[in-house]
Design a protein around this motif. Sequence first.
Motif, short mmCIF file in Angstrom:
data_model
loop_
_atom_site.label_atom_id
_atom_site.label_comp_id
_atom_site.label_asym_id
_atom_site.label_seq_id
_atom_site.Cartn_x
_atom_site.Cartn_y
_atom_site.Cartn_z
N ALA A 53 -13.19 -1.31 -12.88
CA ALA A 53 -13.23 -1.84 -11.52
C ALA A 53 -12.78 -0.76 -10.53
N ASP A 54 -13.75 -0.16 -9.81
CA ASP A 54 -13.35 0.87 -8.85
C ASP A 54 -12.79 0.24 -7.56
N ARG A 55 -12.97 -1.08 -7.43
CA ARG A 55 -12.33 -1.81 -6.34
C ARG A 55 -11.24 -2.68 -6.94
N GLN A 56 -10.03 -2.52 -6.44
CA GLN A 56 -8.92 -3.31 -6.94
C GLN A 56 -8.37 -4.15 -5.80
N SER A 57 -8.34 -5.46 -5.98
CA SER A 57 -7.81 -6.36 -4.95
C SER A 57 -6.30 -6.46 -5.10
N VAL A 58 -5.61 -6.26 -4.01
CA VAL A 58 -4.15 -6.27 -4.06
C VAL A 58 -3.58 -7.08 -2.90
N SER A 59 -2.35 -7.51 -3.10
CA SER A 59 -1.60 -8.15 -2.03
C SER A 59 -0.69 -7.08 -1.44
N LEU A 60 -0.68 -6.98 -0.13
CA LEU A 60 0.09 -5.93 0.54
C LEU A 60 1.13 -6.58 1.45
N ILE A 61 2.33 -6.00 1.42
CA ILE A 61 3.45 -6.57 2.16
C ILE A 61 3.83 -5.66 3.33
N LEU A 62 4.09 -6.28 4.45
CA LEU A 62 4.64 -5.57 5.61
C LEU A 62 6.00 -6.18 5.91
N GLU A 63 7.01 -5.33 6.10
CA GLU A 63 8.36 -5.82 6.39
C GLU A 63 8.90 -5.12 7.63
N GLY A 64 9.78 -5.79 8.33
CA GLY A 64 10.39 -5.15 9.49
C GLY A 64 11.45 -6.03 10.12
N GLN A 65 11.89 -5.61 11.30
CA GLN A 65 12.89 -6.37 12.04
C GLN A 65 12.44 -6.51 13.48
N THR A 66 12.94 -7.58 14.10
CA THR A 66 12.70 -7.74 15.53
C THR A 66 13.77 -6.98 16.29
N VAL A 67 13.60 -6.89 17.60
CA VAL A 67 14.62 -6.24 18.43
C VAL A 67 15.94 -7.01 18.39
N ASN A 68 15.91 -8.28 17.91
CA ASN A 68 17.13 -9.08 17.72
C ASN A 68 17.67 -8.99 16.31
#
Length: 137
Positions: free
Chosen positions: A90-105
């Motif tokens: 499979a040259d295409r791999q389906s993945v779940s991607l995570i984005l993390e961060g903080q608010t200005v608070n």
Amino acid sequence: VQIDVKPGGDVSAINLASNGVIAVAILTTDDFDAAMVDASTVVFAGAAAVQSALEDVDGDGDLDMVLHFRVQETNLAEFYAELLAGDSDADRQSVSLILEGQTVNDEVFAGEDFADLFLAGNALRELLDELAAAGLL
Ligand SMILES: [Ca+2]
Ligand SMILES: [Ca+2]
């Protein structure tokens, strides 16, 4: 929070050989105002954002935050190599991607979206050769 990797398209496909950037949108919803995001704290696939802007990407009348990450600064190529070693057809791999961060608070948030990772042509052949040479195929 709701995020959208490569907003605008149905399928988000990421070419790992690209020297470009991946756009990831953090969407403003009833529960979350993307304008409150401190872009300097955001991490996506191991990378920090190189650019951010407020823009209504989903056309619902409120401003969302669009962040750009350099493909080559993410850990997606390593991730893809691991997946390909386990599933080399499979040259295409389906993945779940995570984005993390903080608010200005200082509120911590995270979001998840799905994308297809791929390599094509020479870049794919070279990786398969490397994996084979390392005894991983
Ligand atoms: Ca998308
Ligand atoms: Ca919006």
